[in-house]
Design an enzyme around this catalytic site. Structure first.
Site, PDB file in Angstrom:
ATOM      1  N   GLU A  47       0.732  -1.222  -0.073  1.00 12.04           N
ATOM      2  CA  GLU A  47      -0.066  -0.002   0.064  1.00 12.04           C
ATOM      3  C   GLU A  47       0.870   1.349  -0.093  1.00 12.04           C
ATOM      4  OE1 GLU A  47      -3.366   1.804   2.995  1.00 12.04           O
ATOM      5  OE2 GLU A  47      -3.159  -0.185   2.847  1.00 12.04           O
ATOM      6  N   ASP A  91       0.143   5.290   0.615  1.00  8.93           N
ATOM      7  CA  ASP A  91      -0.909   5.985   1.008  1.00  8.93           C
ATOM      8  C   ASP A  91      -0.455   7.730   1.089  1.00  8.93           C
ATOM      9  OD1 ASP A  91      -2.287   3.801   1.925  1.00  8.93           O
ATOM     10  OD2 ASP A  91      -1.515   3.939   4.044  1.00  8.93           O
ATOM     11  N   GLU A  93      -2.522  10.644   2.884  1.00 13.99           N
ATOM     12  CA  GLU A  93      -3.567  10.970   3.910  1.00 13.99           C
ATOM     13  C   GLU A  93      -3.226  12.536   4.396  1.00 13.99           C
ATOM     14  OE1 GLU A  93      -4.650   7.162   6.459  1.00 13.99           O
ATOM     15  OE2 GLU A  93      -2.790   7.760   7.017  1.00 13.99           O
TER      16      GLU A  93
END
Length: 298
Positions: A103, A105, A107
Site C-alpha cells: 500500500e 498512502d 492522507e
C-alpha cells in the site's frame, strides 16, 4: 527521397511499437471510465467535470478504480476541505488485497481554521506499515486544485505534489529488504471522520456544525499497466515489465532514480516541510528500521 521515405517508415515503426507497448496502459481523465463509488453513493456530487465527496455526521464516501495496476503513474487533482476541517481525513492511495498487502498512502489531515493542513504518507510492504512521514504543504490546498501523484516501478516508489517529489521509497532488495513489486494494486480515495487521531493526535474533534465537509476532485489520470483479475500476479509482473519486444515508459533508465533537479527538490522538502519521520522516531523504533539505515531519502 528514398532516404526520407526510409526514415519515415522507421519512425512509423517505432511509433507503432510504442503504441503496442502502451496498449496496456490505461490513460483517461474521466471518473466514470476509471473509477466507481465503493460506499455511500448518496454522498457523491457530480458537477460537470468536478466530483465532490461529502462527509457529514451520517457518513463519508469513497471510490475505487475499476481495474488493478502494476507499475506506472496515478494522479488526481484535488481541492481539500475548506475552513475548519479538524478531524477529517481525505485519503488517496494504492493498495493490493489480502493480509500481506502492499500500500502507498497519501492522507490529508484536516485542521482548525487557519492552521496548515498536514500530509501523512505511508508505505506498506507485505502487510507491514508503520513508515509514516508527515509534512506541511507550501501552499493552501483548500484554495485551488493541486496534483498528487504516485509513481511506481521496480526501482522506486515516488510520492509527488505538483510534480515535486516529497518522498521516495527505494528498492533495496539487495540489502535483504522487501520491495512491493509483485502485487497488482487498486487506486482508492475517500473522505472520512478520523477525529480519534487525525488532528493533534485526536485532541481536536470534528465540529459537525461545519458539516457537510466537501473534497473536490478533477482530472483523474492512470497511466499504468492494467492487470486483469483472471491473471496470476506473477504473470502480471512479467507482462508489466519491459522485455525485448515490449518497452514501457516506466522502465526507462532515467526513471530508475530521481534526477538531479528532483533530488534537490526532495532535499528542499525534507529541510523545510517534513516535521515527522518514522526513521528518526527512536521512541517507536529504538532500533533504526533497516531501510532508514541504508537510504537517505526514505
Amino acid at each position: 527521397m528514398s532516404g526520407s521515405l526510409g526514415f519515415f517508415f522507421v519512425g512509423l515503426t517505432l511509433l507503432l511499437l510504442v503504441g503496442v507497448a502502451n496498449a496496456v496502459a490505461n490513460t483517461s481523465n474521466k471518473f466514470d471510465q476509471l473509477f466507481q463509488p465503493s460506499w455511500a453513493f448518496d454522498h457523491f456530487i457530480h458537477e460537470g467535470d468536478l466530483l465532490k465527496l461529502k462527509l457529514d455526521n451520517f457518513s463519508g464516501a469513497g471510490f475505487t478504480s475499476k481495474s488493478k495496476y502494476m507499475f506506472g503513474k496515478v494522479t488526481i487533482q484535488l481541492k481539500l476541505v475548506e475552513g475548519d476541517s479538524a478531524g477529517t481525513v481525505t485519503a488517496f492511495y494504492m493498495s493490493s488485497d489480502g493480509p500481506n498487502h502492499n500500500e502507498f498512502d497519501f492522507e490529508f489531515l484536516g485542521n482548525t481554521t487557519g492552521e496548515p493542513y498536514s500530509v501523512q504518507t505511508n508505505v506498506y510492504v507485505n502487510g507491514v506499515g508503520n513508515r509514516e512521514q508527515r509534512l506541511n504543504l507550501w501552499f493552501d490546498p483548500t484554495k485551488d486544485f493541486h496534483s498528487y501523484s504516485i509513481f511506481w516501478n521496480q526501482r522506486q516508489v515516488v510520492f509527488l505534489v505538483d510534480e515535486t517529489p516529497i518522498r521516495v521509497h527505494t528498492n533495496m532488495e539487495h540489502k535483504g529488504i522487501p520491495f512491493p513489486k509483485d502485487q497488482p494494486m487498486g487506486v482508492y480515495s475517500s473522505l472520512w471522520n478520523a477525529d480519534d487521531w487525525a488532528t493533534q493526535g485526536g485532541r481536536v474533534k470534528t465540529d459537525w456544525s461545519h458539516a457537510p465537509f466537501i473534497a473536490t476532485y478533477k482530472n483523474f489520470e492512470i497511466n499504468a499497466c492494467e492487470c486483469p483479475v483472471s491473471v496470476a500476479a506473477m504473470d502480471n509482473a512479467k507482462k508489466c515489465t519491459s522485455s525485448e519486444g515490449n518497452k514501457y515508459w516506466w522502465d526507462e533508465p532515467n526513471l530508475a532514480e530521481l534526477n538531479l533537479h528532483q533530488s534537490h527538490q526532495l532535499m528542499w522538502v525534507r529541510a523545510r516541510h517534513i516535521f515527522y519521520d518514522y526513521c528518526t522516531d527512536t521512541a517507536r523504533f529504538p532500533v533504526t528500521p533497516a531501510e532508514c539505515v541504508h537510504h537517505r531519502h526514505t
